[in-house]
Scaffold this active site. Structure first.
Site, PDB file in Angstrom:
ATOM      1  CE  LYS A  78      -3.902   2.079   2.549  1.00 11.92           C
ATOM      2  NZ  LYS A  78      -4.829   1.925   3.686  1.00 11.92           N
ATOM      3  CB  SER A 156      -8.022   4.112   2.806  1.00 13.54           C
ATOM      4  OG  SER A 156      -7.241   3.383   3.740  1.00 13.54           O
ATOM      5  CB  SER A 180      -9.025   1.418   5.707  1.00 13.02           C
ATOM      6  OG  SER A 180      -9.726   2.637   5.764  1.00 13.02           O
TER       7      SER A 180
END
Length: 493
Positions: A78, A156, A180
């Site tokens: 990420k 997210s 998330s």
């Protein structure tokens, strides 16, 4: 071994040790898949040279017999994790061009275990969002489709979820501040684990809300979650919130035997207007655990109704403080100044240009609730509510509950753009089942357990006792086996 990208971590590990394939072969297959999947918007920085070099080193370790479980496994990382020499900009314009001179603790531990980095993954800007639509790179797309509509992979960690679901990587790192990891995992039919706060180091992860953020694995199944979590955990003296506790063998805990365990069903999670298919999924999951020998009991978490408003006071307040460092002076974007502009104008212009609308909204809310006239009325009161929410869970566990079963999301994945222009509160409601876990600092996992009427994946959430990820993973493993979810999206990209 015809389609190497579809392997789980466990299957790839076993195949590499048998000599059936190599990390270099799996890594090259993933790199080829990534190059053919630009339509998904999952990978935003590709690192093929790094990946192939790491894969070769991993193959050498495997041949030498010095190979931890994650050795040779190709991962997506990420964009919130700092990776040395590789762009790490939290999907924000304000960090454009930032290449850290250091490595986050999580990626360091994964690479020390022999894992391979394929590249950096899309996300909501500074992890603020539930649909991956606030990213400066543009939104990631869910590999699941209905009627040719582009669907959100959630947020997210939307890029992470999309990449794992589409078999672009064998697993990915995610972060979870209010859901998330778990919400995008449920939207894409994969497994996502948010560990106990402090179980995984936050050092080198771009901060959103420091008392809520926690990194975790996003994988194809529960066993892979256990294997990857093992490599991510451990005490880190660089992180003052990192717990100095031994790391159990999470994979060894996966017996699937939950006879005698007590599963709590919180009545407060049965919301007015809950879709019938979510309620049925929850009931079906409850029956699966009961049939596996668990005792199912109704419990009360009375302060649940205050969780979402408390979260959306605390998280923006911490974001306001953390994001104050982005001012155009030390790193990242700096606005161009006109003659006569001073440093205050430079700060204002830089932050106005560098932060997207959602980040600006949360920074403004956070600054407001921390201001002298409103600190006690909002922030301090939210902190007190947070304590009561944690006590609700403590009481349930003290009464003998071993894990709590709830829905993961209030719906299946929705369309890109369907909520982006609506009242932001509607988007925030996506976190209604997940934020309590972050406020209480507990471990939570989302497991795919069914599909809606359109064929989209739906997930259930299991919440565990603090530091009891091994037990939580075992209950999740039992649920996974009972549900038998094996559906994959049809390739269209």
């Amino acid at each position: 071994m015809s389609d190497l990208t579809k392997l789980t971590i466990a299957a790839a590990r076993d195949a590499m040790r048998k000599g059936d394939t190599t990390s270099a072969e799996i890594t090259q297959a993933c790199l080829t898949a990534i190059d053919g999947a630009d339509a998904l918007g999952a990978f935003v920085h590709k690192t093929p040279d790094i990946a192939l070099a790491q894969a070769k080193a991993a193959d050498d370790r495997i041949k030498a017999g010095d190979a931890p479980a994650m050795c040779g496994i190709p991962l997506g990382i990420k964009d919130l994790f700092c990776t040395k020499g590789v762009p790490s900009q939290a999907a924000s314009r304000i960090l454009q061009g930032f290449k850290p001179e250091y490595e986050s603790t999580v990626t360091t531990q994964l690479f020390d275990a022999g894992a391979v980095m394929l590249g950096k993954l899309n996300m909501d800007e500074f992890a603020m969002g539930s649909s991956n639509e606030t990213s400066v790179y543009g939104n990631a797309i869910n590999p699941w489709k209905v009627d040719d509509r582009d669907l959100t992979p959630g947020g997210s960690s939307g890029g992470s979820a999309s990449a794992v679901a589409a078999d672009l990587c064998l697993a990915a790192t995610g972060t979870d501040t209010g859901g998330s990891i778990r919400q995008p995992a449920a939207f894409t039919g994969i497994t996502g684990l948010k560990p106990t706060y402090g179980r995984v180091s936050r050092w080198g992860i771009v901060a959103f809300a420091s008392s809520l953020d926690q990194a975790g694995p996003m994988t194809k199944d529960v066993r892979d979650c256990a294997i990857m979590l093992q490599a991510m955990c451990g005490h880190d003296p660089k992180d003052s919130t990192s717990a100095d506790l031994p790391v159990p063998d999470f994979e060894a805990a996966l017996t699937g035997d939950i006879r005698g365990k007590t599963i709590g069903i919180p009545r407060e999670y049965r919301l007015d207007g809950m879709p019938a298919e979510i309620a049925k999924l929850w009931d079906d999951g409850t029956a699966m655990l009961r049939d596996a020998g668990a005792k199912v009991v109704d419990i009360s978490l009375p302060h649940t109704k205050y969780a979402l408003p408390a979260y959306y006071v605390i998280a923006p307040a911490e974001a306001s403080s953390n994001l104050a460092r982005y001012d155009g002076v030390r790193f990242g974007h700096r606005a161009k100044l006109n003659a006569g502009d001073g440093i205050t104008q430079m700060y204002e212009n830089t932050r106005a240009e560098g932060f997207g609308a959602e980040v600006q909204r949360r920074v403004m809310v956070g600054t407001y609730v921390l201001s002298a006239g409103f600190y006690d009325a909002y922030y301090n009161r939210a902190r007190k509510v947070r304590t009561l929410i944690k006590k609700d869970f403590d009481d349930a566990f003290a009464a003998g509950v071993d894990a709590i079963l709830t829905p993961a999301t209030p719906s299946a994945a929705f369309g890109i753009g369907e909520m982006a222009d609506a009242d932001p509160i509607k988007m925030y409601l996506n976190d209604v089942f997940t934020v309590t876990v972050n406020l209480a600092g507990l471990p939570g996992i989302a497991v795919p357990t069914g599909r809606d009427a359109q064929g989209l994946p739906l997930g259930l959430q299991l919440i565990g006792k603090p530091w009891e990820e091994a037990e939580l993973l075992n209950v999740a493993y039992c649920l996974e086996n009972a549900a038998g979810f094996v559906a994959k999206p049809a390739k269209w990209w």
